[in-house]
Write a protein that holds these residues in place. Structure first.
Motif, PDB file in Angstrom:
ATOM      1  N   UNK A 175       0.837  -1.203   0.000  1.00  0.00           N
ATOM      2  CA  UNK A 175       0.000   0.000   0.000  1.00  0.00           C
ATOM      3  C   UNK A 175       0.872   1.253   0.000  1.00  0.00           C
ATOM      4  N   UNK A 176       1.924   1.253   0.794  1.00  0.00           N
ATOM      5  CA  UNK A 176       2.810   2.409   0.865  1.00  0.00           C
ATOM      6  C   UNK A 176       3.414   2.721  -0.503  1.00  0.00           C
ATOM      7  N   UNK A 177       3.954   1.698  -1.167  1.00  0.00           N
ATOM      8  CA  UNK A 177       4.607   1.906  -2.461  1.00  0.00           C
ATOM      9  C   UNK A 177       3.644   1.875  -3.644  1.00  0.00           C
ATOM     10  N   UNK A 178       2.419   1.426  -3.418  1.00  0.00           N
ATOM     11  CA  UNK A 178       1.437   1.378  -4.498  1.00  0.00           C
ATOM     12  C   UNK A 178       1.673   0.234  -5.466  1.00  0.00           C
ATOM     13  N   UNK A 179       2.405  -0.775  -5.018  1.00  0.00           N
ATOM     14  CA  UNK A 179       2.676  -1.935  -5.879  1.00  0.00           C
ATOM     15  C   UNK A 179       3.221  -3.083  -5.037  1.00  0.00           C
ATOM     16  N   UNK A 180       3.168  -4.252  -5.614  1.00  0.00           N
ATOM     17  CA  UNK A 180       3.748  -5.437  -4.971  1.00  0.00           C
ATOM     18  C   UNK A 180       5.265  -5.287  -4.934  1.00  0.00           C
ATOM     19  N   UNK A 181       5.946  -6.078  -4.128  1.00  0.00           N
ATOM     20  CA  UNK A 181       7.415  -6.010  -4.102  1.00  0.00           C
ATOM     21  C   UNK A 181       8.001  -6.233  -5.492  1.00  0.00           C
ATOM     22  N   UNK A 222      10.423  14.817  -3.545  1.00  0.00           N
ATOM     23  CA  UNK A 222      10.359  16.218  -3.972  1.00  0.00           C
ATOM     24  C   UNK A 222       9.071  16.937  -3.542  1.00  0.00           C
ATOM     25  N   UNK A 223       7.967  16.194  -3.307  1.00  0.00           N
ATOM     26  CA  UNK A 223       6.687  16.832  -2.985  1.00  0.00           C
ATOM     27  C   UNK A 223       5.966  16.017  -1.916  1.00  0.00           C
ATOM     28  N   UNK A 224       6.130  16.409  -0.672  1.00  0.00           N
ATOM     29  CA  UNK A 224       5.543  15.681   0.454  1.00  0.00           C
ATOM     30  C   UNK A 224       4.023  15.642   0.371  1.00  0.00           C
ATOM     31  N   UNK A 225       3.390  16.755   0.010  1.00  0.00           N
ATOM     32  CA  UNK A 225       1.926  16.791  -0.059  1.00  0.00           C
ATOM     33  C   UNK A 225       1.395  15.791  -1.080  1.00  0.00           C
ATOM     34  N   UNK A 226       2.052  15.689  -2.230  1.00  0.00           N
ATOM     35  CA  UNK A 226       1.615  14.742  -3.263  1.00  0.00           C
ATOM     36  C   UNK A 226       1.761  13.305  -2.781  1.00  0.00           C
ATOM     37  N   UNK A 227       2.859  13.006  -2.107  1.00  0.00           N
ATOM     38  CA  UNK A 227       3.072  11.646  -1.599  1.00  0.00           C
ATOM     39  C   UNK A 227       2.040  11.306  -0.537  1.00  0.00           C
ATOM     40  N   UNK A 228       1.765  12.240   0.354  1.00  0.00           N
ATOM     41  CA  UNK A 228       0.761  11.988   1.390  1.00  0.00           C
ATOM     42  C   UNK A 228      -0.618  11.763   0.781  1.00  0.00           C
ATOM     43  N   UNK A 229      -0.934  12.480  -0.284  1.00  0.00           N
ATOM     44  CA  UNK A 229      -2.214  12.282  -0.969  1.00  0.00           C
ATOM     45  C   UNK A 229      -2.265  10.901  -1.619  1.00  0.00           C
ATOM     46  N   UNK A 230      -1.143  10.471  -2.228  1.00  0.00           N
ATOM     47  CA  UNK A 230      -1.080   9.119  -2.795  1.00  0.00           C
ATOM     48  C   UNK A 230      -1.327   8.073  -1.718  1.00  0.00           C
ATOM     49  N   UNK A 231      -0.633   8.219  -0.576  1.00  0.00           N
ATOM     50  CA  UNK A 231      -0.797   7.268   0.526  1.00  0.00           C
ATOM     51  C   UNK A 231      -2.253   7.226   0.984  1.00  0.00           C
ATOM     52  N   UNK A 240      11.704  -7.269  -1.542  1.00  0.00           N
ATOM     53  CA  UNK A 240      12.329  -5.963  -1.711  1.00  0.00           C
ATOM     54  C   UNK A 240      11.568  -5.079  -2.693  1.00  0.00           C
ATOM     55  N   UNK A 241      11.590  -3.774  -2.394  1.00  0.00           N
ATOM     56  CA  UNK A 241      11.075  -2.759  -3.292  1.00  0.00           C
ATOM     57  C   UNK A 241      12.242  -1.914  -3.776  1.00  0.00           C
ATOM     58  N   UNK A 242      12.276  -1.656  -5.068  1.00  0.00           N
ATOM     59  CA  UNK A 242      13.277  -0.759  -5.622  1.00  0.00           C
ATOM     60  C   UNK A 242      12.742   0.660  -5.495  1.00  0.00           C
ATOM     61  N   UNK A 243      13.460   1.500  -4.774  1.00  0.00           N
ATOM     62  CA  UNK A 243      13.032   2.871  -4.524  1.00  0.00           C
ATOM     63  C   UNK A 243      13.634   3.853  -5.516  1.00  0.00           C
ATOM     64  N   UNK A 244      14.818   3.528  -6.009  1.00  0.00           N
ATOM     65  CA  UNK A 244      15.496   4.322  -7.030  1.00  0.00           C
ATOM     66  C   UNK A 244      16.551   3.422  -7.659  1.00  0.00           C
ATOM     67  N   UNK A 245      17.314   3.958  -8.584  1.00  0.00           N
ATOM     68  CA  UNK A 245      18.335   3.145  -9.241  1.00  0.00           C
ATOM     69  C   UNK A 245      19.307   2.506  -8.260  1.00  0.00           C
ATOM     70  N   UNK A 246      19.553   3.160  -7.146  1.00  0.00           N
ATOM     71  CA  UNK A 246      20.561   2.644  -6.228  1.00  0.00           C
ATOM     72  C   UNK A 246      20.078   2.501  -4.785  1.00  0.00           C
ATOM     73  N   UNK A 247      18.766   2.433  -4.592  1.00  0.00           N
ATOM     74  CA  UNK A 247      18.224   2.298  -3.237  1.00  0.00           C
ATOM     75  C   UNK A 247      17.093   1.271  -3.214  1.00  0.00           C
ATOM     76  N   UNK A 248      17.191   0.354  -2.283  1.00  0.00           N
ATOM     77  CA  UNK A 248      16.197  -0.708  -2.109  1.00  0.00           C
ATOM     78  C   UNK A 248      15.752  -0.753  -0.656  1.00  0.00           C
ATOM     79  N   UNK A 249      14.468  -0.998  -0.441  1.00  0.00           N
ATOM     80  CA  UNK A 249      13.935  -1.241   0.894  1.00  0.00           C
ATOM     81  C   UNK A 249      13.475  -2.688   0.929  1.00  0.00           C
ATOM     82  N   UNK A 250      13.957  -3.417   1.914  1.00  0.00           N
ATOM     83  CA  UNK A 250      13.467  -4.786   2.013  1.00  0.00           C
ATOM     84  C   UNK A 250      12.792  -5.018   3.349  1.00  0.00           C
ATOM     85  N   UNK A 251      11.744  -5.829   3.285  1.00  0.00           N
ATOM     86  CA  UNK A 251      10.947  -6.193   4.443  1.00  0.00           C
ATOM     87  C   UNK A 251      11.242  -7.653   4.727  1.00  0.00           C
ATOM     88  N   UNK A 252      11.622  -7.939   5.969  1.00  0.00           N
ATOM     89  CA  UNK A 252      11.953  -9.316   6.305  1.00  0.00           C
ATOM     90  C   UNK A 252      11.294  -9.730   7.602  1.00  0.00           C
TER      91      UNK A 252
END
Length: 119
Positions: free
Chosen positions: A24-30, A68-77, A40-52
């Motif tokens: 739900x946070x990322x808007x997609x499956x791992x 870059x835009x906190x308000x937009x991200x909060x609205x997505x969430x 794992x979720x790929x957050x950018x070309x060189x950053x990954x978040x993994x849940x274990x």
């Protein structure tokens, strides 16, 4: 130190509950199911978040994601069912919102705007 890729971990007690919340946070499956205990979720070309699955450490993870835009991200969430949280003014040019997953892990989302005085 020359870092080419960063992996950040979030420990959860119940992997299925954790994966659903982060989907739900990322808007997609791992992006990469690693094994039966982590994904794992790929957050950018060189950053990954993994849940274990790690019940002993569950609830003590802290991750900060800069956007870059906190308000937009909060609205997505909010559109994906993640409740709004208060926004904290960290500095004159930085604001953050801290979300807490079902285990108590903290995911801070921060926006740092260019200081208009420096422009």
């Amino acid at each position: 130190m020359d870092v080419s890729v960063l992996f950040a971990a979030i420990a959860v007690a119940d992997l299925e509950v954790g994966l659903a919340w982060y989907a739900d946070l990322f808007g997609r499956a791992p992006d990469m199911p690693v094994n039966e205990s982590e994904s794992m979720w790929r957050c950018s070309d060189s950053a990954w978040l993994y849940v274990l699955r790690d019940a002993e450490r569950a609830g003590s993870s802290i991750v900060t994601i800069c956007v870059p835009d906190l308000d937009a991200v909060m609205a997505e969430f909010a559109g994906r069912g993640i409740s709004r949280v208060p926004v904290e003014q960290v500095t004159a040019s930085a604001r953050k919102a801290t979300y807490i997953d079902p285990d108590g892990n903290r995911v801070a989302v921060i926006e740092v705007r260019q200081d208009e005085r420096a422009a």
